[in-house]
Design an enzyme around this catalytic site. Structure first.
Site, PDB file in Angstrom:
ATOM      1  N   LYS A  39      -7.955   1.558  -2.965  1.00  0.00           N
ATOM      2  CA  LYS A  39      -7.504   1.147  -1.581  1.00  0.00           C
ATOM      3  C   LYS A  39      -7.453   2.411  -0.675  1.00  0.00           C
ATOM      4  O   LYS A  39      -7.909   2.233   0.531  1.00  0.00           O
ATOM      5  CB  LYS A  39      -5.955   0.365  -1.644  1.00  0.00           C
ATOM      6  CG  LYS A  39      -5.444   0.294   0.004  1.00  0.00           C
ATOM      7  CD  LYS A  39      -6.173  -0.777   0.584  1.00  0.00           C
ATOM      8  CE  LYS A  39      -5.545  -1.139   1.877  1.00  0.00           C
ATOM      9  NZ  LYS A  39      -4.045  -1.571   1.924  1.00  0.00           N
TER      10      LYS A  39
ATOM     11  N   THR B 283       0.936  -1.051   0.133  1.00  0.00           N
ATOM     12  CA  THR B 283      -0.019   0.045  -0.022  1.00  0.00           C
ATOM     13  C   THR B 283       0.814   1.307   0.020  1.00  0.00           C
ATOM     14  O   THR B 283       1.503   1.336   0.893  1.00  0.00           O
ATOM     15  CB  THR B 283      -0.772   0.052   1.110  1.00  0.00           C
ATOM     16  OG1 THR B 283      -1.841  -1.201   1.257  1.00  0.00           O
ATOM     17  CG2 THR B 283      -1.766   1.360   1.337  1.00  0.00           C
TER      18      THR B 283
ATOM     19  N   LYS C 170      -1.347   5.318   8.469  1.00  0.00           N
ATOM     20  CA  LYS C 170      -0.467   5.244   7.202  1.00  0.00           C
ATOM     21  C   LYS C 170      -1.468   5.599   5.972  1.00  0.00           C
ATOM     22  O   LYS C 170      -1.389   6.521   5.120  1.00  0.00           O
ATOM     23  CB  LYS C 170       0.374   4.306   6.979  1.00  0.00           C
ATOM     24  CG  LYS C 170       0.949   3.898   5.741  1.00  0.00           C
ATOM     25  CD  LYS C 170       1.384   2.443   5.445  1.00  0.00           C
ATOM     26  CE  LYS C 170       1.995   2.347   3.955  1.00  0.00           C
ATOM     27  NZ  LYS C 170       2.186   1.110   3.582  1.00  0.00           N
TER      28      LYS C 170
END
Length: 297
Positions: free
Chosen positions: A170, A95, A245
Site C-alpha cells: 500500500k 493503513t 499520511k
C-alpha cells in the site's frame, strides 16, 4: 466462511460501506464505532450495531478493523484479543506503519489468533461499489481464510507476502500515486499557462506515455474524465490529508531502510504545504490548486 459472524470495528467513510457489502453477501456483521452517526448509518444498511469492541467481537468468526492509525489498531487489539473467541481470524484493513502492522501480527500470534494486514486501494467509491483492491500480508493459511471474507468488498484480493507486506505494498502504491498526481497537475498548469487547452493535453497524454491513473481516472482538471472528483468541487474520494499520511509512512520507511526516494520526499513536502494551506479535506487531486497558487506571473 459462508454466513459468517463478523465483528467490524471502525464504520467511517470506508468501514461503513465495506460492512454494508458484507451484509449484502449474507454475513452477520456486528459493528462498532465511537461516532454515533456512523453507527446509525451502518444500522440502516443491516449492520447489528453494538456499544463496545467486546460486544462487536463476541462470538465472531472474524474481526475486521478499519482505524485511523497504528496506535489505534494496537490499542483496539488489546480489547479484541481479550474478548474474541478462540480461532477467530483478525483482519486489519487500516493503513498503518509497517512496524505497527507487524506488532499487531505478533500480538495476535502470541494470543493464538490468525491474522492478516489487508489495507485497501479504491477510496470511498470503491468501498461503496465493492471494488476495492486488498493487499494482504500474512501466512498462506491465513490469507486463504481471509480471502472469501474480503471478496464481497473487492475487485481484487492479492497476497503480497508475509506479515506487514500488505502495508508495504500500500505504501509503495501510494508513493507512485501521490507523485504522479503532482506531475499530472504540474503538466496541466504548465500547458494552460503556455496556451494549451486542457482537452488537447488530455487527448494526447491519455493515450501516450504520460498515461496513468491520476490522469485517466481522477484527472485534477474538471470535465475531462467522468469519474474525477474534480467534477464535484474536489469532494474527496481520497482526501489530501490521507495522501499526506501515506506519503509520510513511505518517507519514514525509506529513512529506516536507507532508501533514496527524492521524488517521494518532494511529493510529501508538496502535500504538506497543501494541507497547511487548508486543502486537507479536499480530494488529493486538488493539489493542482496549490500548483496554480505558487506559479509566478
Amino acid at each position: 466462511m459462508t454466513m459468517a459472524v463478523i465483528g467490524f470495528i471502525g464504520l467511517g467513510h470506508m468501514g461503513g460501506p465495506m460492512s454494508a457489502n458484507l451484509v449484502k453477501a449474507g454475513h452477520t456483521v456486528q459493528g462498532y464505532d465511537l461516532i454515533p452517526a456512523a453507527l446509525e448509518v451502518a444500522a440502516r444498511h443491516g449492520v447489528t450495531t453494538v456499544g463496545s469492541v467486546a460486544d462487536a467481537v463476541a462470538g465472531a468468526d472474524a474481526v475486521i478493523t478499519m482505524l485511523p492509525s497504528g496506535k489505534h489498531v494496537l490499542e483496539c487489539y488489546d480489547e479484541v484479543l481479550a474478548a474474541a473467541k478462540p480461532g477467530a481470524l483478525l483482519v486489519d484493513s487500516s493503513t498503518v506503519d509497517v512496524a505497527d502492522a507487524r506488532a499487531a501480527h505478533e500480538r495476535a500470534e502470541q494470543a493464538g489468533f490468525g491474522s492478516v494486514d489487508a489495507p485497501v486501494s479504491g477510496g470511498t467509491a470503491g468501498a461503496e461499489a465493492g471494488t476495492l483492491t486488498f493487499m494482504v500480508g500474512g501466512s498462506e493459511e491465513d490469507f486463504h481464510r481471509a480471502e472469501p471474507l474480503l471478496e464481497p468488498m473487492a475487485r481484487k484480493v492479492i497476497h503480497c507476502g508475509g506479515p506487514g507486506n500488505g502495508q508495504v505494498t500500500k505504501m509503495c502504491n501510494n508513493l507512485i500515486l501521490g507523485a504522479s498526481m503532482v506531475a499530472v497537475s504540474e503538466a496541466f498548469v504548465l500547458g494552460e499557462r503556455l496556451g494549451l487547452s486542457h482537452q488537447a493535453l488530455y487527448d494526447v497524454a491519455s493515450i501516450s506515455t504520460g498515461q496513468c491513473w491520476a490522469l485517466t481516472t481522477n484527472c485534477p482538471v474538471p470535465d475531462l474524465v467522468e469519474t474525477s472528483r474534480a467534477n464535484h468541487d474536489y469532494e474527496p474520494g481520497f482526501a489530501a490529508a490521507l495522501m499526506l499520511k501515506d506519503l509520510r509512512l513511505a518517507t519514514s520507511a525509506a529513512e529506516q531502510s536507507g532508501t533514496d526516494i527524492a521524488i517521494g520526499r518532494l511529493a510529501t513536502e508538496l502535500y504538506q504545504r497543501f494541507n497547511e494551506e487548508g486543502g486537507g479535506n479536499l480530494d488529493f487531486g486538488a493539489i493542482i490548486k496549490s500548483v496554480r497558487e505558487h506559479s509566478g506571473d
